[in-house]
Design an enzyme around this catalytic site. Structure first.
Site, PDB file in Angstrom:
ATOM      1  N   HIS A   3     -12.886   2.520   0.285  1.00  0.00           N
ATOM      2  CA  HIS A   3     -12.910   1.441   1.289  1.00  0.00           C
ATOM      3  C   HIS A   3     -13.634   0.210   0.736  1.00  0.00           C
ATOM      4  CE1 HIS A   3     -12.893   4.609   4.778  1.00  0.00           C
ATOM      5  NE2 HIS A   3     -11.653   4.208   4.525  1.00  0.00           N
ATOM      6  N   VAL A  20     -12.482   1.908  14.957  1.00  0.00           N
ATOM      7  CA  VAL A  20     -13.523   2.400  15.867  1.00  0.00           C
ATOM      8  C   VAL A  20     -14.680   1.394  15.927  1.00  0.00           C
ATOM      9  CG1 VAL A  20     -15.122   4.304  16.336  1.00  0.00           C
ATOM     10  CG2 VAL A  20     -12.893   4.783  15.282  1.00  0.00           C
ATOM     11  N   ARG A  60      -2.567  -2.145  -3.461  1.00  0.00           N
ATOM     12  CA  ARG A  60      -3.773  -1.353  -3.237  1.00  0.00           C
ATOM     13  C   ARG A  60      -3.693  -0.110  -4.116  1.00  0.00           C
ATOM     14  NH1 ARG A  60      -5.281   2.673   1.531  1.00  0.00           N
ATOM     15  NH2 ARG A  60      -7.440   2.983   0.951  1.00  0.00           N
ATOM     16  N   ASN A  96       0.874  -1.166   0.000  1.00  0.00           N
ATOM     17  CA  ASN A  96       0.000   0.000   0.000  1.00  0.00           C
ATOM     18  C   ASN A  96       0.914   1.218   0.000  1.00  0.00           C
ATOM     19  OD1 ASN A  96      -1.777   2.035   0.511  1.00  0.00           O
ATOM     20  ND2 ASN A  96      -2.701   1.090   2.326  1.00  0.00           N
ATOM     21  N   ARG A 151     -11.477  14.563   8.731  1.00  0.00           N
ATOM     22  CA  ARG A 151     -12.226  15.061   7.563  1.00  0.00           C
ATOM     23  C   ARG A 151     -13.646  15.456   7.956  1.00  0.00           C
ATOM     24  NH1 ARG A 151     -11.064   9.912   3.890  1.00  0.00           N
ATOM     25  NH2 ARG A 151      -9.218   9.431   5.121  1.00  0.00           N
ATOM     26  N   LEU A 195     -15.609   2.150  10.174  1.00  0.00           N
ATOM     27  CA  LEU A 195     -15.307   3.326  10.998  1.00  0.00           C
ATOM     28  C   LEU A 195     -13.864   3.244  11.476  1.00  0.00           C
ATOM     29  CD1 LEU A 195     -18.587   3.259  13.165  1.00  0.00           C
ATOM     30  CD2 LEU A 195     -18.228   4.337  10.928  1.00  0.00           C
ATOM     31  N   GLY A 196     -12.960   3.823  10.715  1.00  0.00           N
ATOM     32  CA  GLY A 196     -11.543   3.885  11.111  1.00  0.00           C
ATOM     33  C   GLY A 196     -11.187   5.346  11.238  1.00  0.00           C
ATOM     34  N   GLU A 201      -8.079  -5.782   5.054  1.00  0.00           N
ATOM     35  CA  GLU A 201      -7.950  -5.414   3.643  1.00  0.00           C
ATOM     36  C   GLU A 201      -6.757  -6.099   2.986  1.00  0.00           C
ATOM     37  OE1 GLU A 201      -8.589  -1.478   5.333  1.00  0.00           O
ATOM     38  OE2 GLU A 201      -9.340  -0.867   3.369  1.00  0.00           O
ATOM     39  N   GLU A 217     -14.764  -1.766  15.406  1.00  0.00           N
ATOM     40  CA  GLU A 217     -14.449  -3.045  16.054  1.00  0.00           C
ATOM     41  C   GLU A 217     -14.234  -2.899  17.554  1.00  0.00           C
ATOM     42  OE1 GLU A 217     -11.091  -4.817  13.958  1.00  0.00           O
ATOM     43  OE2 GLU A 217     -12.009  -4.239  12.065  1.00  0.00           O
ATOM     44  N   LYS A 243       3.157   0.831   3.196  1.00  0.00           N
ATOM     45  CA  LYS A 243       2.818  -0.245   4.132  1.00  0.00           C
ATOM     46  C   LYS A 243       2.969  -1.553   3.381  1.00  0.00           C
ATOM     47  CE  LYS A 243      -0.753   2.219   6.676  1.00  0.00           C
ATOM     48  NZ  LYS A 243      -2.161   2.504   6.612  1.00  0.00           N
ATOM     49  N   ASP A 298      -8.039  10.693  17.531  1.00  0.00           N
ATOM     50  CA  ASP A 298      -8.015   9.287  17.943  1.00  0.00           C
ATOM     51  C   ASP A 298      -9.137   9.034  18.952  1.00  0.00           C
ATOM     52  OD1 ASP A 298      -7.432   6.837  19.349  1.00  0.00           O
ATOM     53  OD2 ASP A 298      -5.478   6.901  18.369  1.00  0.00           O
TER      54      ASP A 298
HETATM   55  P1  ADP Z   1      -7.296   3.532   9.241  1.00  0.00           P
HETATM   56  O1  ADP Z   1      -8.524   4.215   8.775  1.00  0.00           O
HETATM   57  O2  ADP Z   1      -6.126   4.448   9.395  1.00  0.00           O
HETATM   58  O3  ADP Z   1      -6.993   2.219   8.569  1.00  0.00           O
HETATM   59  P2  ADP Z   1      -8.115   2.003  11.586  1.00  0.00           P
HETATM   60  O4  ADP Z   1      -9.215   1.235  10.969  1.00  0.00           O
HETATM   61  O5  ADP Z   1      -6.946   1.267  12.113  1.00  0.00           O
HETATM   62  O6  ADP Z   1      -7.608   3.207  10.715  1.00  0.00           O
HETATM   63  O7  ADP Z   1      -8.749   2.868  12.765  1.00  0.00           O
HETATM   64  C1  ADP Z   1      -7.957   3.763  13.482  1.00  0.00           C
HETATM   65  C2  ADP Z   1      -8.789   4.422  14.560  1.00  0.00           C
HETATM   66  O8  ADP Z   1      -9.479   3.426  15.323  1.00  0.00           O
HETATM   67  C3  ADP Z   1      -7.908   5.140  15.562  1.00  0.00           C
HETATM   68  O9  ADP Z   1      -7.682   6.454  15.188  1.00  0.00           O
HETATM   69  C4  ADP Z   1      -8.745   5.071  16.816  1.00  0.00           C
HETATM   70  O10 ADP Z   1      -9.551   6.224  16.839  1.00  0.00           O
HETATM   71  C5  ADP Z   1      -9.640   3.884  16.652  1.00  0.00           C
HETATM   72  N1  ADP Z   1      -9.304   2.808  17.585  1.00  0.00           N
HETATM   73  C6  ADP Z   1      -8.338   1.872  17.461  1.00  0.00           C
HETATM   74  N2  ADP Z   1      -8.329   1.068  18.551  1.00  0.00           N
HETATM   75  C7  ADP Z   1      -9.310   1.505  19.362  1.00  0.00           C
HETATM   76  C8  ADP Z   1      -9.823   1.091  20.639  1.00  0.00           C
HETATM   77  N3  ADP Z   1      -9.293   0.064  21.296  1.00  0.00           N
HETATM   78  N4  ADP Z   1     -10.848   1.778  21.155  1.00  0.00           N
HETATM   79  C9  ADP Z   1     -11.397   2.818  20.492  1.00  0.00           C
HETATM   80  N5  ADP Z   1     -10.973   3.258  19.314  1.00  0.00           N
HETATM   81  C10 ADP Z   1      -9.941   2.617  18.747  1.00  0.00           C
END
Ligand code: ADP
Length: 398
Positions: A182, A332, A93, A9, A243, A211-212, A385, A334, A16, A283
């Site tokens: 996504h 988020v 990717r 990626n 965003r 939700l990331g 992914e 998960e 990555k 975060d």
């Molecule tokens: P990306 O979109 O960069 O691939 P991810 O899917 O890894 O990101 O999601 C990253 C976000 O998930 C982090 O910024 C954080 O807000 C949230 N996150 C990760 N672990 C936890 C957790 N244990 N509890 C709550 N939020 C979390």
């Protein structure tokens, strides 16, 4: 020995990578994963994770070619690299496939040219993806390289969902439409629902919530995407880490007319807004700490996030007509118990009821979090992914 796929990626200043064995037990972590960061800077970093070990080196990284060859050298040094295992394919990717690509493609010079033609639609992402592809082809010339597009899954969206009510001539001239992003994650997660529900894919109507840091949702009917929240770019839709998601487009004219440059507005909307812009942090773990400490800005950001999510879930329920399942995924989705509880609260009239105890379980694989009598089943399904890209790439292997 199992055959591996190198998954790359390649971003504008980072790469990555993972070595994945998609034919093996895929509940295991990847054989090796790593990140090249700060490409083009004197304090570049390459880190590797394998078999519980973490290695990091810091040195100047001139460009993507240099970064990739340093990553290969570091893997070789620890005997976990592409020269220590059998590499069957490389999966790349690629962010924007425009209208040209509806699925993964075996890469050749013509395909690279087509990805290059799409640069106007993804000026930051596609050039970096192309550099990654070209460098990886030099390092591993004898295996198939496969491009997997973030937009591919959304190719099936009907025109009513995909087209913007913009002047048709302008829209056509600049290829302006909703492409969605996504897609690899929405597809990977949604494909697990037939097994989780014990019903054939063709019968299932579902909403997937990725939700990331970036966030998007998709409405999927019988395995095919019928709507999604991201648009021409990944700025649209849900409120995200940094965003805005959907805002009145008039805000952009307003800021421009009041003296902000287009680059400043771009930076504002993509990097200084969302949770970070409202509360100071992007975060969710830190946001939660601030909420626990009764920070009103953190609470305001959280409530806006939940509101946007409910707005989309509600509209996708109507678009689908009948809803069988809602699935949360990514960092988020998960991990954050509160987001799942609050976005699904008081929806019993719509057949959605969360089981508090199930929802509070730690993230440990696909699981049901709704009550047994909830008509709509709610799941958490961890996304992967890289594994999805590796599976696609392997399907092109000799
Ligand atoms: P990306 O979109 O960069 O691939 P991810 O899917 O890894 O990101 O999601 C990253 C976000 O998930 C982090 O910024 C954080 O807000 C949230 N996150 C990760 N672990 C936890 C957790 N244990 N509890 C709550 N939020 C979390």
């Amino acid at each position: 020995m199992s055959r591996h796929v190198l998954v790359l990626n390649s971003g504008s200043s980072s790469i990555k990578f993972q070595l994945v064995a998609p034919e093996k037990d895929t509940s295991q972590p990847p054989y090796v994963s790593g990140l090249v960061e700060r490409i083009g800077e004197d304090d570049g970093i390459v880190n590797l994770k394998f078999a519980g070990e973490k290695i990091e080196i810091s040195e100047p990284i001139a460009d993507h070619a240099d970064g990739l060859s340093k990553a290969f050298a570091l893997m070789d040094k620890h005997e976990v690299g592409p020269h220590s295992v059998e590499i069957a394919a490389v999966g790349h990717r690629v962010v924007h496939g425009g209208r040209l690509f509806s699925g993964p493609e075996l890469i050749n010079d013509e395909i690279i040219g087509m990805i290059r033609d799409l640069i106007p639609l993804a000026p930051l992402h596609n050039p970096a993806n192309i550099v990654g592809i070209e460098e990886a082809r030099k390092l591993l010339p004898d295996v198939p390289h496969v491009a997997v597009f973030d937009t591919g899954f959304f190719h099936t969206m009907p025109p009513a969902a995909a087209l913007y009510p913009l002047n048709a001539e302008v829209a056509s001239k600049f290829d302006i439409r909703r492409y969605g992003f996504h897609g690899t994650s929405h597809e990977f997660v949604s494909k697990q629902l037939p097994e989780l529900l014990g019903r054939p894919a063709a019968e299932i109507n579902q909403i997937t919530l990725h939700l990331g840091n970036g966030a998007s949702c998709a409405a999927i009917r019988g395995g095919q995407a019928v709507d999604t929240s991201m648009g021409l770019t990944p700025l649209a839709g849900l409120m995200m880490g940094t965003r805005t998601g959907d805002i009145d487009p008039g805000i952009i004219f307003h800021l421009y007319r009041n003296g902000m440059s287009i680059d400043e507005i771009d930076n504002l909307c993509n990097r200084q807004s969302g949770l970070k812009g409202v509360s100071g942090v992007n975060d969710f773990r830190v946001l939660q700490e601030r909420m626990d400490a009764h920070d009103p800005d953190a609470w305001a950001a959280y409530q806006m996030y939940v509101h946007q999510l409910r707005r989309y879930i509600g509209s996708y329920m109507l678009i689908l007509g009948r809803l069988d399942a809602i699935t949360f995924t990514a960092g988020v989705g998960e991990n954050h118990v509160g987001i799942r509880r609050d976005s699904m609260a008081e929806l019993e009239n719509f057949g959605i009821k969360i089981d508090e105890e199930r929802n509070a379980q730690p993230n440990n694989g696909p699981r049901l979090i709704s009550t047994d009598d909830s008509k709509v089943k709610v799941f958490v399904v961890p996304t992967n992914e890289e594994l999805a890209i590796a599976r696609y790439a392997m399907s092109f292997a000799h």
